[in-house]
Design a protein around this motif. Structure first.
Motif, PDB file in Angstrom:
ATOM      1  N   ASP A   1     -31.292 -29.978  36.757  1.00 15.75           N
ATOM      2  CA  ASP A   1     -30.935 -29.826  35.462  1.00 15.75           C
ATOM      3  C   ASP A   1     -29.889 -28.817  35.121  1.00 15.75           C
ATOM      4  O   ASP A   1     -28.824 -28.845  34.163  1.00 15.75           O
ATOM      5  N   TYR A   2     -29.916 -27.570  35.320  1.00 17.91           N
ATOM      6  CA  TYR A   2     -29.112 -26.393  35.573  1.00 17.91           C
ATOM      7  C   TYR A   2     -27.863 -26.804  36.199  1.00 17.91           C
ATOM      8  O   TYR A   2     -26.928 -26.616  35.744  1.00 17.91           O
ATOM      9  N   ASN A   3     -27.897 -27.338  37.231  1.00 20.63           N
ATOM     10  CA  ASN A   3     -26.471 -27.774  38.035  1.00 20.63           C
ATOM     11  C   ASN A   3     -25.810 -28.614  37.278  1.00 20.63           C
ATOM     12  O   ASN A   3     -24.631 -28.532  37.196  1.00 20.63           O
ATOM     13  N   LYS A   4     -26.475 -29.655  36.658  1.00 22.51           N
ATOM     14  CA  LYS A   4     -25.646 -30.763  36.003  1.00 22.51           C
ATOM     15  C   LYS A   4     -25.046 -30.010  34.822  1.00 22.51           C
ATOM     16  O   LYS A   4     -24.020 -30.270  34.303  1.00 22.51           O
ATOM     17  N   GLU A   5     -25.881 -29.317  34.091  1.00 17.90           N
ATOM     18  CA  GLU A   5     -25.320 -28.532  33.139  1.00 17.90           C
ATOM     19  C   GLU A   5     -24.071 -27.585  33.395  1.00 17.90           C
ATOM     20  O   GLU A   5     -23.018 -27.669  32.577  1.00 17.90           O
ATOM     21  N   VAL A   6     -23.935 -26.954  34.261  1.00 14.72           N
ATOM     22  CA  VAL A   6     -22.991 -26.095  34.555  1.00 14.72           C
ATOM     23  C   VAL A   6     -21.761 -26.919  35.241  1.00 14.72           C
ATOM     24  O   VAL A   6     -20.606 -26.287  34.791  1.00 14.72           O
ATOM     25  N   ALA A   7     -21.861 -27.979  35.585  1.00 18.74           N
ATOM     26  CA  ALA A   7     -20.740 -28.880  35.898  1.00 18.74           C
ATOM     27  C   ALA A   7     -20.208 -29.462  34.807  1.00 18.74           C
ATOM     28  O   ALA A   7     -19.146 -30.171  35.051  1.00 18.74           O
ATOM     29  N   GLY A   8     -20.871 -29.389  33.620  1.00 15.90           N
ATOM     30  CA  GLY A   8     -20.326 -29.763  32.373  1.00 15.90           C
ATOM     31  C   GLY A   8     -19.220 -29.252  31.799  1.00 15.90           C
ATOM     32  O   GLY A   8     -18.604 -28.316  32.298  1.00 15.90           O
ATOM     33  N   ASP A   9     -18.594 -29.743  30.597  1.00 16.25           N
ATOM     34  CA  ASP A   9     -17.519 -29.609  29.927  1.00 16.25           C
ATOM     35  C   ASP A   9     -17.348 -28.075  29.289  1.00 16.25           C
ATOM     36  O   ASP A   9     -16.275 -27.509  29.382  1.00 16.25           O
ATOM     37  N   GLU A  10     -18.517 -27.426  28.996  1.00 19.43           N
ATOM     38  CA  GLU A  10     -18.404 -26.212  28.555  1.00 19.43           C
ATOM     39  C   GLU A  10     -18.378 -25.203  29.919  1.00 19.43           C
ATOM     40  O   GLU A  10     -18.017 -24.119  29.333  1.00 19.43           O
ATOM     41  N   TRP A  11     -18.570 -25.582  31.179  1.00 22.15           N
ATOM     42  CA  TRP A  11     -18.173 -24.503  32.154  1.00 22.15           C
ATOM     43  C   TRP A  11     -17.298 -25.146  33.305  1.00 22.15           C
ATOM     44  O   TRP A  11     -16.221 -24.904  33.101  1.00 22.15           O
ATOM     45  N   PHE A  12     -17.475 -25.760  34.165  1.00 19.42           N
ATOM     46  CA  PHE A  12     -16.557 -26.071  35.268  1.00 19.42           C
ATOM     47  C   PHE A  12     -15.896 -27.433  34.856  1.00 19.42           C
ATOM     48  O   PHE A  12     -14.734 -27.490  35.369  1.00 19.42           O
ATOM     49  N   ASP A  13     -16.454 -28.322  34.000  1.00 21.88           N
ATOM     50  CA  ASP A  13     -15.889 -29.281  33.452  1.00 21.88           C
ATOM     51  C   ASP A  13     -15.280 -30.191  34.691  1.00 21.88           C
ATOM     52  O   ASP A  13     -14.138 -30.556  35.029  1.00 21.88           O
ATOM     53  N   ALA A  14     -16.270 -30.535  35.687  1.00 17.72           N
ATOM     54  CA  ALA A  14     -16.187 -31.036  37.074  1.00 17.72           C
ATOM     55  C   ALA A  14     -15.541 -32.350  36.789  1.00 17.72           C
ATOM     56  O   ALA A  14     -14.825 -32.852  37.711  1.00 17.72           O
ATOM     57  N   ALA A  15     -15.733 -32.950  35.779  1.00 20.02           N
ATOM     58  CA  ALA A  15     -14.901 -34.423  35.569  1.00 20.02           C
ATOM     59  C   ALA A  15     -13.591 -34.400  35.481  1.00 20.02           C
ATOM     60  O   ALA A  15     -13.051 -35.279  36.079  1.00 20.02           O
ATOM     61  N   HIS A  16     -13.218 -33.319  35.050  1.00 23.85           N
ATOM     62  CA  HIS A  16     -11.906 -33.147  34.879  1.00 23.85           C
ATOM     63  C   HIS A  16     -11.218 -32.362  35.782  1.00 23.85           C
ATOM     64  O   HIS A  16      -9.851 -32.422  36.223  1.00 23.85           O
ATOM     65  N   PHE A  17     -11.793 -31.303  36.427  1.00 26.73           N
ATOM     66  CA  PHE A  17     -11.502 -30.287  37.311  1.00 26.73           C
ATOM     67  C   PHE A  17     -12.406 -30.191  38.600  1.00 26.73           C
ATOM     68  O   PHE A  17     -13.207 -29.304  38.559  1.00 26.73           O
ATOM     69  N   PRO A  18     -12.404 -31.106  39.268  1.00 25.77           N
ATOM     70  CA  PRO A  18     -13.458 -31.450  40.330  1.00 25.77           C
ATOM     71  C   PRO A  18     -13.533 -30.356  41.346  1.00 25.77           C
ATOM     72  O   PRO A  18     -14.340 -29.943  42.082  1.00 25.77           O
TER      73      PRO A  18
END
Length: 195
Positions: free
Chosen positions: A92-109
């Motif tokens: 759950d934490y890992n998913k949250e940190v990958a989200g747009d408020e932090w790494f925004d992995a969807a746009h900046f993988p």
């Protein structure tokens, strides 16, 4: 909420850490002993959440490192880090940190580091200058590194202080550095096969 926040910051910190400090981390990904060398290596980021140290690690990264201690000027390092691979020990934490408020992995993988200059110092010390890119923001960084031979392996250790907000890591309410500090310490221990 604090735990959730700590996780997010950890991933941010580690992302920066891996990208900035792991110029040498990826050399093990390019040789025959990759699995064994990767198991001996680690990259982490340490930050403070409510003044308590928190540490996290990245599990997936690729790099191309060419290092000759006798000819540092001709050496080079490139690193590509999968920011969604940051591990705080909780899905759950890992998913949250990958989200747009932090790494925004969807746009900046990916976070990347590309060396521009490597200089030798005294007693196995080196400085690696390069370009660190996280969330589309590129900055010049200088990473202090120590080097030693260990049998057939090369071992690199170092730490790099960065500011997470310089890369837009932690937006909105997470810009508040009184809960999660802006300062992040990137630490790495990299073991690679000598070439």
């Amino acid at each position: 909420m604090i735990q959730r926040f700590a996780s997010k910051v950890s991933i941010v910190a580690l992302g920066v850490a891996l990208a900035a400090g792991a110029a040498f981390t990826a050399s093990f990904a390019t040789n025959a002993d990759a699995a064994a060398e990767a198991a001996k290596s680690s990259v982490s980021a340490v930050f403070k959440q409510m003044n308590v140290p928190v540490e996290g690690r990245f599990s997936r990264f690729n790099a191309d490192v060419h290092f000759d201690p006798a000819n540092a000027a001709a050496s080079s390092a490139k690193l590509d880090v999968d920011v969604a691979s940051f591990d705080l020990g909780s899905p759950d934490y890992n998913k949250e940190v990958a989200g747009d408020e932090w790494f925004d992995a969807a746009h900046f993988p990916h976070a990347t580091f590309v060396s521009t200059q490597i200089k030798a110092g005294a007693n196995g010390a080196f400085t690696v200058a390069g370009k660190l890119t996280i969330r589309g923001k590129t900055t010049d960084v200088v990473v202090p590194v120590t080097y030693r031979k260990d049998g057939a392996n090369q071992v690199f250790d170092g730490a790099l202080p960065i500011k997470r907000l310089a890369y837009g890591i932690g937006s909105g309410e997470w810009k508040d550095t009184s809960i999660v500090a802006d300062d992040v310490q990137i630490k790495f221990h990299i073991v690679t096969a000598a070439h």
